[in-house]
Each structure stands twice: as structure tokens, then as C-alpha cells.
Design a protein around this motif. Sequence first.
Motif, PDB file in Angstrom:
ATOM      1  N   ASN A  18     -65.256  47.699  99.853  1.00 48.83           N
ATOM      2  CA  ASN A  18     -64.281  48.533 100.562  1.00 48.83           C
ATOM      3  C   ASN A  18     -63.010  47.746 100.850  1.00 48.83           C
ATOM      4  N   CYS A  19     -63.144  46.506 101.262  1.00 49.21           N
ATOM      5  CA  CYS A  19     -61.963  45.678 101.529  1.00 49.21           C
ATOM      6  C   CYS A  19     -61.170  45.415 100.254  1.00 49.21           C
ATOM      7  N   ALA A  20     -61.859  45.241  99.138  1.00 51.72           N
ATOM      8  CA  ALA A  20     -61.166  45.025  97.864  1.00 51.72           C
ATOM      9  C   ALA A  20     -60.370  46.257  97.465  1.00 51.72           C
ATOM     10  N   VAL A  21     -60.958  47.423  97.602  1.00 49.01           N
ATOM     11  CA  VAL A  21     -60.264  48.663  97.243  1.00 49.01           C
ATOM     12  C   VAL A  21     -59.064  48.885  98.159  1.00 49.01           C
ATOM     13  N   LEU A  22     -59.256  48.755  99.458  1.00 47.66           N
ATOM     14  CA  LEU A  22     -58.159  48.988 100.396  1.00 47.66           C
ATOM     15  C   LEU A  22     -57.054  47.944 100.273  1.00 47.66           C
ATOM     16  N   GLY A  23     -57.422  46.686 100.083  1.00 48.56           N
ATOM     17  CA  GLY A  23     -56.420  45.633  99.926  1.00 48.56           C
ATOM     18  C   GLY A  23     -55.580  45.821  98.681  1.00 48.56           C
ATOM     19  N   ARG A  24     -56.230  46.169  97.589  1.00 43.27           N
ATOM     20  CA  ARG A  24     -55.519  46.418  96.332  1.00 43.27           C
ATOM     21  C   ARG A  24     -54.610  47.640  96.464  1.00 43.27           C
ATOM     22  N   ALA A  25     -55.110  48.695  97.081  1.00 44.50           N
ATOM     23  CA  ALA A  25     -54.314  49.914  97.248  1.00 44.50           C
ATOM     24  C   ALA A  25     -53.098  49.662  98.130  1.00 44.50           C
ATOM     25  N   GLU A  26     -53.278  48.915  99.186  1.00 45.85           N
ATOM     26  CA  GLU A  26     -52.154  48.626 100.084  1.00 45.85           C
ATOM     27  C   GLU A  26     -51.105  47.758  99.394  1.00 45.85           C
ATOM     28  N   ALA A  27     -51.550  46.766  98.632  1.00 40.33           N
ATOM     29  CA  ALA A  27     -50.602  45.896  97.934  1.00 40.33           C
ATOM     30  C   ALA A  27     -49.794  46.672  96.899  1.00 40.33           C
ATOM     31  N   PHE A  28     -50.429  47.609  96.213  1.00 32.34           N
ATOM     32  CA  PHE A  28     -49.717  48.411  95.210  1.00 32.34           C
ATOM     33  C   PHE A  28     -48.785  49.415  95.879  1.00 32.34           C
ATOM     34  N   ALA A  29     -49.288  50.107  96.905  1.00 30.45           N
ATOM     35  CA  ALA A  29     -48.523  51.179  97.543  1.00 30.45           C
ATOM     36  C   ALA A  29     -47.318  50.668  98.317  1.00 30.45           C
ATOM     37  N   ALA A  30     -47.317  49.427  98.711  1.00 28.59           N
ATOM     38  CA  ALA A  30     -46.202  48.892  99.481  1.00 28.59           C
ATOM     39  C   ALA A  30     -44.917  48.818  98.659  1.00 28.59           C
TER      40      ALA A  30
END
Length: 94
Positions: A18-30
Motif C-alpha cells: 500500500n505504501c509503494a502504491v501511494l508513494g508512487r502515485a503521489e510522486a507522479f501526481a505532484a
Amino acid sequence: MHDLYKVLGMYIALIVANCAVLGRAEAFAARRPIVASALDGLWMGLGFTFALTSIGLIREFVGAGTLFSQASLLLDPHSRSWKSSCCPVTAVPC
């Protein structure tokens, strides 16, 4: 072993994923627009779901020599016929 690890041990892999998915999504979406971020989130979620399901299937097959042997616990009793095994039950050590 620590008592907390005994209780949460089986959930640690889910927390990490879950942390990997959320961290990756946040880094891309920023740094990207909304539509690109939404599509990226959809495909990343599907990709991680496929990867975790594949790992689980391989783990079950290597560990117990079966697939879907306990599916009836999660689904209805009719799913007992889904069981697939690679060798006789007596050949798999417990």
C-alpha cells in the motif's frame, strides 16, 4: 518474537504494498495534470494487483501444491470444485 509482530505479521506485506502504491502515485501526481494522474493511478493499481495476485498464486502452489483449495471459505460452498493440485495430498509435507 515480539507480540506486535505475531499479531500484525501477515499484514506487513499489505502495508508495504500500500505504501509503494501511494508513494508512487503521489510522486507522479505532484508533477502531472489530473487526467494523466488518474490514468496512471488506475494502471498502477491494476499492475500492483496483478503482481500481488501472481505472487500469492505462486506462493500457494509452491507451499501447498494446490490452488483455490480454501476458496470455499471466502466464496460460496460451490467453489470447492475449483481446487487444483500438482501432486497427491499425501506427497506434500505439512
